[in-house]
Design a protein around this motif. Structure first.
Motif, PDB file in Angstrom:
ATOM      1  N   LEU A 240       0.857  -1.158   0.000  1.00 19.86           N
ATOM      2  CA  LEU A 240       0.000   0.000   0.000  1.00 19.86           C
ATOM      3  C   LEU A 240       0.907   1.226   0.000  1.00 19.86           C
ATOM      4  N   GLU A 241       0.791   2.056  -1.021  1.00 26.09           N
ATOM      5  CA  GLU A 241       1.672   3.211  -1.162  1.00 26.09           C
ATOM      6  C   GLU A 241       0.896   4.487  -0.870  1.00 26.09           C
ATOM      7  N   GLN A 242       1.486   5.343  -0.061  1.00 26.14           N
ATOM      8  CA  GLN A 242       0.875   6.638   0.195  1.00 26.14           C
ATOM      9  C   GLN A 242       1.771   7.731  -0.356  1.00 26.14           C
ATOM     10  N   SER A 243       1.137   8.766  -0.878  1.00 28.31           N
ATOM     11  CA  SER A 243       1.915   9.904  -1.361  1.00 28.31           C
ATOM     12  C   SER A 243       1.128  11.190  -1.160  1.00 28.31           C
ATOM     13  N   PRO A 244       1.804  12.321  -0.954  1.00 32.87           N
ATOM     14  CA  PRO A 244       3.239  12.404  -0.707  1.00 32.87           C
ATOM     15  C   PRO A 244       3.580  11.927   0.698  1.00 32.87           C
TER      16      PRO A 244
ATOM     17  N   PRO B  43      -4.250  25.020  10.707  1.00 32.96           N
ATOM     18  CA  PRO B  43      -3.159  24.471  11.523  1.00 32.96           C
ATOM     19  C   PRO B  43      -3.580  23.249  12.342  1.00 32.96           C
ATOM     20  N   GLY B  44      -4.834  23.192  12.734  1.00 31.96           N
ATOM     21  CA  GLY B  44      -5.328  22.044  13.493  1.00 31.96           C
ATOM     22  C   GLY B  44      -5.389  20.764  12.684  1.00 31.96           C
ATOM     23  N   ASP B  45      -5.228  20.864  11.370  1.00 21.27           N
ATOM     24  CA  ASP B  45      -5.214  19.667  10.516  1.00 21.27           C
ATOM     25  C   ASP B  45      -3.843  19.002  10.520  1.00 21.27           C
ATOM     26  N   THR B  46      -2.860  19.670  11.082  1.00 22.25           N
ATOM     27  CA  THR B  46      -1.506  19.115  11.141  1.00 22.25           C
ATOM     28  C   THR B  46      -1.522  17.755  11.827  1.00 22.25           C
ATOM     29  N   GLY B  47      -0.838  16.779  11.208  1.00 18.08           N
ATOM     30  CA  GLY B  47      -0.784  15.443  11.782  1.00 18.08           C
ATOM     31  C   GLY B  47      -0.325  14.428  10.759  1.00 18.08           C
ATOM     32  N   LEU B  48      -0.345  13.177  11.160  1.00 16.00           N
ATOM     33  CA  LEU B  48       0.011  12.070  10.272  1.00 16.00           C
ATOM     34  C   LEU B  48      -1.277  11.428   9.794  1.00 16.00           C
ATOM     35  N   TYR B  49      -1.452  11.351   8.490  1.00 17.98           N
ATOM     36  CA  TYR B  49      -2.648  10.754   7.903  1.00 17.98           C
ATOM     37  C   TYR B  49      -2.275   9.389   7.341  1.00 17.98           C
TER      38      TYR B  49
ATOM     39  N   THR C 170      -4.340  17.254  -1.442  1.00 12.96           N
ATOM     40  CA  THR C 170      -4.850  15.898  -1.656  1.00 12.96           C
ATOM     41  C   THR C 170      -3.751  14.897  -1.315  1.00 12.96           C
ATOM     42  N   VAL C 171      -4.134  13.868  -0.608  1.00 17.69           N
ATOM     43  CA  VAL C 171      -3.237  12.769  -0.244  1.00 17.69           C
ATOM     44  C   VAL C 171      -3.755  11.513  -0.920  1.00 17.69           C
ATOM     45  N   TYR C 172      -2.831  10.688  -1.407  1.00 16.42           N
ATOM     46  CA  TYR C 172      -3.226   9.521  -2.200  1.00 16.42           C
ATOM     47  C   TYR C 172      -2.788   8.213  -1.536  1.00 16.42           C
TER      48      TYR C 172
ATOM     49  N   ASP D  40      -7.524   2.305  -5.173  1.00 17.95           N
ATOM     50  CA  ASP D  40      -6.914   3.555  -4.763  1.00 17.95           C
ATOM     51  C   ASP D  40      -7.932   4.412  -4.031  1.00 17.95           C
ATOM     52  N   SER D  41      -7.414   5.354  -3.268  1.00 22.83           N
ATOM     53  CA  SER D  41      -8.272   6.263  -2.522  1.00 22.83           C
ATOM     54  C   SER D  41      -7.556   7.591  -2.370  1.00 22.83           C
ATOM     55  N   SER D  42      -8.334   8.632  -2.173  1.00 26.50           N
ATOM     56  CA  SER D  42      -7.734   9.941  -1.941  1.00 26.50           C
ATOM     57  C   SER D  42      -8.448  10.636  -0.792  1.00 26.50           C
ATOM     58  N   LEU D  43      -7.697  11.503  -0.156  1.00 26.44           N
ATOM     59  CA  LEU D  43      -8.223  12.363   0.908  1.00 26.44           C
ATOM     60  C   LEU D  43      -7.925  13.796   0.497  1.00 26.44           C
ATOM     61  N   HIS D  44      -8.964  14.583   0.352  1.00 27.86           N
ATOM     62  CA  HIS D  44      -8.810  15.981  -0.040  1.00 27.86           C
ATOM     63  C   HIS D  44      -9.234  16.861   1.122  1.00 27.86           C
ATOM     64  N   ILE D  45      -8.388  17.804   1.475  1.00 32.78           N
ATOM     65  CA  ILE D  45      -8.719  18.755   2.544  1.00 32.78           C
ATOM     66  C   ILE D  45      -8.852  20.139   1.912  1.00 32.78           C
ATOM     67  N   THR D  46      -9.949  20.767   2.146  1.00 33.40           N
ATOM     68  CA  THR D  46     -10.218  22.113   1.635  1.00 33.40           C
ATOM     69  C   THR D  46      -9.904  23.144   2.714  1.00 33.40           C
ATOM     70  N   ALA D  47      -9.236  24.212   2.310  1.00 39.38           N
ATOM     71  CA  ALA D  47      -8.933  25.318   3.230  1.00 39.38           C
ATOM     72  C   ALA D  47      -8.303  24.807   4.524  1.00 39.38           C
TER      73      ALA D  47
END
Lengths: 115, 112
Positions: free
Chosen positions: B4-8, B81-87, B20-22, B71-78
């Motif tokens: 399972l590959e995650q990027s970036p 700083p509270g979104d900082t973390g490891l996904y 966007t995270v993949y 495959d899957s993606s996670l998109h964060i809009t706007a």
């Protein structure tokens, strides 16, 4: 809100010593898991447990590891003779149903440091 | 070979930007989950996707599962700083039984 609790939060031990990590899963959950995360590395599956027996284990989960559900609430991971490379964060998790439809809830982890 | 590959692996952006995270695999997922992990804590489940093409929204987070369920993606809009973390993405791969396989994660840093 129900949560998975783990003790101890941090344990330091000498190489060769036995360690027991304890977990109290969410009360109505039936499936239990241990994962580990070596510092800076990915979360790795160790073992899954259902109906009082191991349902699956990874290649990491060798004869040095064992799991037990000694009573109705605790789920323990025992490492018989710790090695330096066992130093990691160990996470317990539980789910109400199997992972096809169930969701996994993690505890906050037990940090194991082997000296 | 990673199942399972995650990027970036690492993303540093300014507050208000989108990202966007993949998460990709050569195998089919029977189900896939996204987690967020804070330092020294356990992963916290964000979402589970099961059906190919499924889209789920959680406030400013949009999760998409590919039609072929590889495959899957996670998109964060706007981003804030509270979104900082490891996904982390984690999936049950049909070829590999019941165990949940985790990706290496994407470290997100949102600067104010």
């Amino acid at each position: 809100e129900p949560e998975v609790t783990q003790t101890p939060s941090h344990q330091v031990t000498q190489m060769g010593q036995e360690v027991i990590l304890r977990c109290v899963p969410i009360s109505n959950h039936l499936y239990f898991y241990w994962y580990r995360q070596i510092l800076g590395q990915k979360v790795e599956f160790l073992v899954s447990f259902y109906n009082n027996e191991i349902s699956e284990k990874s290649e990491i989960f060798d004869d040095q590891f064992s799991v037990e559900r000694p009573d109705g609430s605790n789920f323990t991971l025992k490492i018989r003779s710790t090695k330096l490379e066992d130093s990691a964060m160990y996470f317990c998790a539980s789910s109400e149903r199997d992972l096809n439809t169930g969701e996994l809830f993690f505890g906050e982890g037990s940090r194991l440091t082997v000296l | 070979t990673q199942l399972l590959e995650q990027s970036p692996q690492f993303l540093s952006i300014q507050e208000g930007e989108n990202l966007t995270v993949y998460c990709n695999s050569s195998s089919v997922f029977s189900s896939l989950q996204w987690y967020r992990q804070e330092p020294g804590e356990g992963p916290v489940l964000l979402v589970t996707v099961v059906t190919g093409g499924e889209v789920k929204k959680l406030k400013r987070l949009t999760f998409q599962f590919g039609d072929a369920r590889k495959d899957s993606s996670l998109h964060i809009t706007a981003a804030q700083p509270g979104d900082t973390g490891l996904y982390l993405c984690a999936g049950r791969l049909m070829e590999y039984g019941n165990k949940l396989v985790f990706g290496a994660g994407t470290i997100l840093r949102v600067k104010s």
